[in-house]
Design a protein around this motif. Structure first.
Motif: not given
Length: 398
Positions: A321-327, A365-369, A375-386
């Motif tokens: 998730l951190d790699q996705l957040r960095i991008g 969403v961007l740092v703390d979660a 399932r929670e990983l996919v949800a947070l990834s979708d939140s980043l896209l949204d």
């Protein structure tokens, strides 16, 4: 020979010659020779008859004593070589002449224990010890001790021992000894001791011979070494030459050094040196390491998928998730007009202003979660896209 390629062209293939084949196989040939020599040494040195061992009565090498045994035989002395403790006691006990129970003991490997030395002294009338160790000297109560090593030296007997009256110069190479007894007979003096010390242990005469170099094949013909050897061992017509072996060790005694044959250590050293030489040879043949570019182009998607599978296999959801957040943070900074060095707080504040969102929710969403399952990983990834889509719409509504 000449062959035809599928395209119809001709090519030349050179068959390796015998010399080239031998050059490629020279390492294995050398290794086979080394192993063969090691096996031969094991067969020679490991035999119980004394072949190959220093001062062995059957060893014809310069360090052996075969010449002395042959000379004693010509002088009418019957030399019997024994390699077992019980066999030696049986031979001494069966001697007809009590004064003829003379035994030479060469316990170079220290197999005999104190009780065995005392039993030998009780059965023998004359005990000749060739360069004995501390166990033998302490067990026999001779008050004799080793004082120094002697190399390449000669000396006159300089004692009143009748057996040495015919010798004037004797090789004293070996070990020097001395005794605390005033009545001990000391012969062959050197700088640090004597090459021969004789004491009485009860009814047994014990002769400690440190000048073993005079008994070897290489020195027996020099100076008066032959006269010394014959006078020392030719007093009686019957002589027992005892070579202790590992079979004489009492059960539960002995160390790894005493139980290991003498040829094992040199053989291991030879094999080790051969291995080092092989590594050096092959290392020089291969040459230095060269960095080359691989003629393969790996797509970024394949690298991403490979890392994703590694993260999944190791359960590193937070790292993925951190790699996705960095991008996402980098793209948000560019979309909102911030510098590439902008901090997370600056990006959160700008996004909150543009989207009218709660900064605490954005930071979650961007740092703390921290996802606890897939399932929670996919949800947070979708939140980043949204979130990224919402920011792009806020910046460019059209």
């Amino acid at each position: 020979m000449t062959t035809t390629t599928p395209a119809g062209a001709t090519g030349t293939v050179t068959t390796p010659t015998l010399g080239a084949t031998l050059r490629r196989a020279r390492f294995w040939v050398a290794l086979a020779v080394v192993l063969a020599l090691g096996v031969a040494a094991a067969l020679v040195v490991g035999s119980g008859s004394g072949e190959g061992r220093p001062l062995g009565p059957a060893n014809a090498a310069p360090g052996g004593a075969k010449a002395l045994v042959e000379v004693l035989g010509r002088q009418g002395v019957d030399v019997s070589v024994t390699t077992g403790f019980d066999a030696t006691l049986d031979r001494l006990g069966g001697a007809d002449d009590p004064d003829g129970r003379t035994v030479v003991v060469d316990d170079a490997d220290g197999f005999l224990v104190a009780d065995q030395w005392r039993r030998l002294a009780a059965e023998a009338s004359h005990l000749v010890l060739l360069a004995p160790g501390p166990t033998a000297l302490e067990s026999l109560s001779t008050d004799v001790r080793a004082t120094a090593q002697v190399s390449d030296a000669t000396a006159s007997p300089s004692c009143a021992l009748p057996a040495l009256q015919q010798a004037s110069r004797v090789d004293v190479t070996g070990v020097a000894y001395d005794s605390d007894r005033s009545e001990a007979v000391r012969c062959l003096p050197s700088d640090d001791g004597y090459g021969l010390v004789e004491v009485e242990d009860g009814d047994t005469r014990v002769t400690v011979v440190g000048a073993t170099g005079a008994l070897s094949n290489g020195s027996i013909a020099s100076d008066d070494d032959a006269a010394f050897a014959l006078a020392l061992l030719g007093e009686t017509s019957d002589l027992t030459w005892y070579l202790p072996s590992a079979d004489d060790l009492p059960e539960g005694s002995g160390t790894l050094a005493t139980l290991t044959p003498s040829w094992v250590t040199p053989s291991l050293v030879v094999v080790l040196l051969a291995g080092v030489a092989a590594m050096v040879w092959r290392g020089r043949r291969l040459g230095a390491l060269v960095v080359e570019r691989l003629p393969v182009t790996v797509r970024a998607s394949e690298t991403t998928e490979g890392r994703a599978r590694l993260y999944e296999r190791s359960g590193q959801r937070g790292h993925a998730l951190d790699q996705l957040r960095i991008g996402t943070l980098g793209r948000l900074a560019r979309v909102t007009g911030l510098a590439s060095t902008a901090s997370v707080d600056e990006i959160v504040a700008r996004v909150a202003t543009l989207t009218a969102a709660d900064p605490r929710g954005l930071r979650h969403v961007l740092v703390d979660a921290d996802p606890v399952d897939d399932r929670e990983l996919v949800a947070l990834s979708d939140s980043l896209l949204d979130l990224e889509r919402a920011v792009r719409r806020a910046v460019a509504p059209s």
